[in-house]
Scaffold this active site. Sequence first.
Site, PDB file in Angstrom:
ATOM      1  N   CYS A   6       0.861  -1.173   0.000  1.00  0.00           N
ATOM      2  CA  CYS A   6       0.000   0.000   0.000  1.00  0.00           C
ATOM      3  C   CYS A   6       0.903   1.230   0.000  1.00  0.00           C
ATOM      4  O   CYS A   6       2.095   1.139   0.227  1.00  0.00           O
ATOM      5  CB  CYS A   6      -0.860   0.014   1.247  1.00  0.00           C
ATOM      6  SG  CYS A   6      -1.752  -1.529   1.458  1.00  0.00           S
ATOM      7  N   ARG A  66       1.448   1.927  -5.903  1.00  0.00           N
ATOM      8  CA  ARG A  66       1.669   0.903  -4.877  1.00  0.00           C
ATOM      9  C   ARG A  66       0.414   0.080  -4.589  1.00  0.00           C
ATOM     10  O   ARG A  66       0.469  -0.896  -3.839  1.00  0.00           O
ATOM     11  CB  ARG A  66       2.152   1.558  -3.582  1.00  0.00           C
ATOM     12  CG  ARG A  66       3.387   2.394  -3.739  1.00  0.00           C
ATOM     13  CD  ARG A  66       3.841   2.907  -2.409  1.00  0.00           C
ATOM     14  NE  ARG A  66       4.325   1.829  -1.573  1.00  0.00           N
ATOM     15  CZ  ARG A  66       5.552   1.363  -1.562  1.00  0.00           C
ATOM     16  NH1 ARG A  66       6.452   1.900  -2.351  1.00  0.00           N
ATOM     17  NH2 ARG A  66       5.895   0.389  -0.773  1.00  0.00           N
ATOM     18  N   TRP A 102      -3.580  -1.938  -1.414  1.00  0.00           N
ATOM     19  CA  TRP A 102      -3.589  -3.184  -2.180  1.00  0.00           C
ATOM     20  C   TRP A 102      -3.932  -4.253  -1.156  1.00  0.00           C
ATOM     21  O   TRP A 102      -3.158  -4.548  -0.254  1.00  0.00           O
ATOM     22  CB  TRP A 102      -2.212  -3.433  -2.794  1.00  0.00           C
ATOM     23  CG  TRP A 102      -2.174  -4.594  -3.743  1.00  0.00           C
ATOM     24  CD1 TRP A 102      -2.476  -4.573  -5.069  1.00  0.00           C
ATOM     25  CD2 TRP A 102      -1.797  -5.937  -3.453  1.00  0.00           C
ATOM     26  NE1 TRP A 102      -2.318  -5.828  -5.615  1.00  0.00           N
ATOM     27  CE2 TRP A 102      -1.898  -6.684  -4.645  1.00  0.00           C
ATOM     28  CE3 TRP A 102      -1.378  -6.606  -2.300  1.00  0.00           C
ATOM     29  CZ2 TRP A 102      -1.607  -8.034  -4.729  1.00  0.00           C
ATOM     30  CZ3 TRP A 102      -1.100  -7.960  -2.374  1.00  0.00           C
ATOM     31  CH2 TRP A 102      -1.212  -8.658  -3.580  1.00  0.00           C
ATOM     32  N   ASN A 150       0.974  -0.220   5.745  1.00  0.00           N
ATOM     33  CA  ASN A 150       1.377  -1.053   4.612  1.00  0.00           C
ATOM     34  C   ASN A 150       2.075  -2.260   5.211  1.00  0.00           C
ATOM     35  O   ASN A 150       2.971  -2.098   6.030  1.00  0.00           O
ATOM     36  CB  ASN A 150       2.346  -0.251   3.731  1.00  0.00           C
ATOM     37  CG  ASN A 150       2.995  -1.099   2.651  1.00  0.00           C
ATOM     38  OD1 ASN A 150       2.409  -2.065   2.184  1.00  0.00           O
ATOM     39  ND2 ASN A 150       4.199  -0.722   2.259  1.00  0.00           N
ATOM     40  N   GLY A 151       1.649  -3.473   4.850  1.00  0.00           N
ATOM     41  CA  GLY A 151       2.323  -4.655   5.386  1.00  0.00           C
ATOM     42  C   GLY A 151       1.335  -5.668   5.904  1.00  0.00           C
ATOM     43  O   GLY A 151       0.138  -5.605   5.617  1.00  0.00           O
ATOM     44  N   GLU A 197       9.150 -12.440 -21.471  1.00  0.00           N
ATOM     45  CA  GLU A 197       8.838 -11.051 -21.144  1.00  0.00           C
ATOM     46  C   GLU A 197       7.694 -10.524 -22.020  1.00  0.00           C
ATOM     47  O   GLU A 197       6.790  -9.833 -21.537  1.00  0.00           O
ATOM     48  CB  GLU A 197      10.102 -10.188 -21.303  1.00  0.00           C
ATOM     49  CG  GLU A 197       9.929  -8.699 -21.097  1.00  0.00           C
ATOM     50  CD  GLU A 197       9.406  -8.306 -19.716  1.00  0.00           C
ATOM     51  OE1 GLU A 197       9.325  -9.158 -18.820  1.00  0.00           O
ATOM     52  OE2 GLU A 197       9.040  -7.127 -19.548  1.00  0.00           O
ATOM     53  N   LYS A 206       4.183  -9.132 -20.450  1.00  0.00           N
ATOM     54  CA  LYS A 206       3.659  -7.776 -20.701  1.00  0.00           C
ATOM     55  C   LYS A 206       2.234  -7.848 -21.238  1.00  0.00           C
ATOM     56  O   LYS A 206       1.362  -7.084 -20.836  1.00  0.00           O
ATOM     57  CB  LYS A 206       4.527  -7.025 -21.726  1.00  0.00           C
ATOM     58  CG  LYS A 206       5.822  -6.449 -21.247  1.00  0.00           C
ATOM     59  CD  LYS A 206       5.709  -5.216 -20.381  1.00  0.00           C
ATOM     60  CE  LYS A 206       5.820  -5.580 -18.938  1.00  0.00           C
ATOM     61  NZ  LYS A 206       7.140  -5.826 -18.417  1.00  0.00           N
ATOM     62  N   GLU A 240      -0.232  -8.860 -18.427  1.00  0.00           N
ATOM     63  CA  GLU A 240      -0.515  -7.911 -17.347  1.00  0.00           C
ATOM     64  C   GLU A 240      -1.299  -6.690 -17.791  1.00  0.00           C
ATOM     65  O   GLU A 240      -2.116  -6.187 -17.015  1.00  0.00           O
ATOM     66  CB  GLU A 240       0.731  -7.511 -16.541  1.00  0.00           C
ATOM     67  CG  GLU A 240       1.896  -6.987 -17.283  1.00  0.00           C
ATOM     68  CD  GLU A 240       3.058  -6.626 -16.346  1.00  0.00           C
ATOM     69  OE1 GLU A 240       4.170  -6.544 -16.850  1.00  0.00           O
ATOM     70  OE2 GLU A 240       2.868  -6.390 -15.147  1.00  0.00           O
ATOM     71  N   HIS A 278       6.558 -30.530 -27.186  1.00  0.00           N
ATOM     72  CA  HIS A 278       6.372 -31.423 -26.041  1.00  0.00           C
ATOM     73  C   HIS A 278       5.069 -31.146 -25.307  1.00  0.00           C
ATOM     74  O   HIS A 278       4.942 -31.469 -24.133  1.00  0.00           O
ATOM     75  CB  HIS A 278       7.585 -31.325 -25.109  1.00  0.00           C
ATOM     76  CG  HIS A 278       8.857 -31.669 -25.817  1.00  0.00           C
ATOM     77  ND1 HIS A 278       9.221 -32.972 -26.096  1.00  0.00           N
ATOM     78  CD2 HIS A 278       9.815 -30.898 -26.383  1.00  0.00           C
ATOM     79  CE1 HIS A 278      10.360 -32.973 -26.773  1.00  0.00           C
ATOM     80  NE2 HIS A 278      10.739 -31.722 -26.956  1.00  0.00           N
ATOM     81  N   LYS A 335       2.870  -1.841  -8.159  1.00  0.00           N
ATOM     82  CA  LYS A 335       4.232  -1.676  -8.687  1.00  0.00           C
ATOM     83  C   LYS A 335       5.275  -2.292  -7.771  1.00  0.00           C
ATOM     84  O   LYS A 335       6.250  -2.864  -8.219  1.00  0.00           O
ATOM     85  CB  LYS A 335       4.500  -0.186  -8.880  1.00  0.00           C
ATOM     86  CG  LYS A 335       5.847   0.119  -9.473  1.00  0.00           C
ATOM     87  CD  LYS A 335       5.749   0.351 -10.954  1.00  0.00           C
ATOM     88  CE  LYS A 335       7.090   0.486 -11.619  1.00  0.00           C
ATOM     89  NZ  LYS A 335       7.174  -0.339 -12.834  1.00  0.00           N
TER      90      LYS A 335
HETATM   91  C1  F6R Z   1       6.176  -6.630 -14.674  1.00  0.00           C
HETATM   92  C2  F6R Z   1       6.681  -6.112 -13.426  1.00  0.00           C
HETATM   93  C3  F6R Z   1       6.932  -7.070 -12.322  1.00  0.00           C
HETATM   94  C4  F6R Z   1       8.242  -6.705 -11.600  1.00  0.00           C
HETATM   95  C5  F6R Z   1       8.422  -7.582 -10.359  1.00  0.00           C
HETATM   96  C6  F6R Z   1       9.730  -7.298  -9.654  1.00  0.00           C
HETATM   97  O1  F6R Z   1       6.005  -5.617 -15.618  1.00  0.00           O
HETATM   98  O2  F6R Z   1       6.887  -4.942 -13.280  1.00  0.00           O
HETATM   99  O3  F6R Z   1       6.959  -8.381 -12.764  1.00  0.00           O
HETATM  100  O4  F6R Z   1       9.300  -6.880 -12.482  1.00  0.00           O
HETATM  101  O5  F6R Z   1       7.366  -7.352  -9.490  1.00  0.00           O
HETATM  102  O6  F6R Z   1       9.792  -5.980  -9.218  1.00  0.00           O
HETATM  103  P1  F6R Z   1      11.159  -5.313  -8.796  1.00  0.00           P
HETATM  104  O7  F6R Z   1      11.994  -5.183 -10.015  1.00  0.00           O
HETATM  105  O8  F6R Z   1      10.772  -3.992  -8.204  1.00  0.00           O
HETATM  106  O9  F6R Z   1      11.799  -6.225  -7.790  1.00  0.00           O
END
Ligand code: F6R
Length: 611
Positions: A2, A27, A75, A101-102, A484, A488, A491, A507, A606
């Site tokens: 959060c 967040r 969150w 937060n936590g 990747e 993307k 998400e 497979h 994030k």
């Molecule tokens: C995907 C994304 C997440 C972060 C992951 C790690 O677009 O942003 O998969 O890569 O949560 O986050 P960090 O790099 O902050 O440890």
Amino acid sequence: MCGIVGYAGNQQALPILLEGLRRLEYRGYDSAGVAVLDGGEVQVVRRAGKLEALEQALGSDTALNGVSGIGHTRWATHGQPTDRNAHPHLDCSGRVAVIHNGIIENFYTLRQQLEADGHRFASQTDTECVAHLVEGALAEGLGFADAVRKALKRLEGSFALAVLHQGDPGVVVGAKRDLPLVAGRGEGENFVASDFAAFLDHTKDGVILEDDQVVVATPERLDVTDLDGDPVEAYEHHVDWDLSAAEKGGYEHFMLKEMHEQPLAIKQTLEGRTDPQGRLLLDELRMSEDELREVDKVFVVACGTAYHSGLVAKYAIEHWTRLPVEIEIASEFRYRDPVLDRNTLVIAISQSGETADTLGAVRYARRQRARVLTVCNTVGASIPRESDAVLYTRAGPEVCVAATKTFATQLAAMYLVALYLAQVRGTMFTDEVASVVRELEQVPGKVELCLERSDQVRKVAEQYKDAHDWLFLGRHVGYPMALEGALKLKEISYLHAEGYPAAELKHGPIALIEDGTPVVVVHPSSHVYAKMLTNIQEVAARGAAIIAIAEDGDREVAAHATHVLRVPPTAQLLAPLVCLIPLQLLSYHVAVARGCPIDKPRNLAKSVTVE
Ligand code: F6R
């Protein structure tokens, strides 16, 4: 995961808190709320949904009048994202408000004890027990800050929190364990928050709190103590980026803006880290060359997109240094008893520097006496502070939840680390290192070129926007890029996508292919080019629509692919830096065409600060 912000000053608190929450929404954005000391009373407004829902409920910036307050964007962990579970939470008397937060791990036991003592709970959250614990300590006659300190001693788990008390106007008390909390020092006003971005238009100076520290913010002072109330020297910090870096700057979405910032971000990450002869200069690592020569094994740990940059790095480190590299999802690493010792180099990759699983992996590795090097985008965050060495990426703040420019800079930084290891250990000649460095320096221009081709990618995206299953294939360093690309797309467009090593498809997953299934193949020139072409034919024969990412000048691919998205020719190990652009653009344009929210995808946050 959060966001929290607190204000103690002489201006109206509400607009400052709302502005702070807007900058912290990355967040979490399940619900939001504020508490302001208004007319001698704690007034709380909170709503499920994004910040706009709270703003609508408030009606105007002056709905609550008062010069101290706290705000929260959530969150959800305990309890659904409803109005009732939104923060701030109050004690029985409504005089103590808490944002958190936590996760309070012993909250169930605490709640039972508090209820037995007569406290009445109004929410399902773990946070509410903190308000009641503070209430209890105040009733024993303790002062506000002491009451918070006493409550904190009973908490197990992780927290960054801020507390407001009706009896102490103009005071906000903050504290942290395992999760980020900073305090900002303004003129006649002070702040606490999850991140400096929350108050950056007021001050760039402040402190980063350590675990089990408490900060008492008043308009005049920031006092930091330990849990016993003894003053401690706080970790001073000055933010060296501007708020404009966290604004959209004319782009429709942060994601688009951040993709376009990649040429500069890569350039900045490379800058000043080589001499004119192309030798790597990474003294900033705080790890001696002797220590690096002693390394006999490398582990890379990370989550999500950062993990994909680690996968690419494995190919580069093994090829250039001949060191064995294991790469592990951080959340799995420490629970499987990995074999580590003093000669193991653990490289943690994290843009935020706060990801709980990566932080846990770093702590575990250090307990096993391994040396830990972190690649991180956030100066002063927990992971770099707890590591032996750090190499900062220089992407600037990334607001969109989906990582783009931070991924590009993680790749660039990991190439530098791999080359540095090769240089120090003598596994590459100086001119070989210099030649790769020169190629790296060409990358920002090539990325720029890929971005200019956005319209071609958009046309393909619009054609396939309704396809519900996508496959992404690659070989060698194309494989992490396939992962990747699929991540993307998942998400931000909410479509099902899978990344696979191209030959693995036979497979099992090849059964998924139907007429018209979009299959994105990452296909730059490489020593596995011909094998990849065979894999393309295998899926094309089963009706797949092939979207190939291939180099300018590659004529062969067009004969087998339905669409070709072109990238400039690039050395094989460095090709991920250019191939990532069409992948990012593809997911972006598909998500736009589907009307998805882009910068704040559902269910995500994030910074993932819970395990
Ligand atoms: C995907 C994304 C997440 C972060 C992951 C790690 O677009 O942003 O998969 O890569 O949560 O986050 P960090 O790099 O902050 O440890």
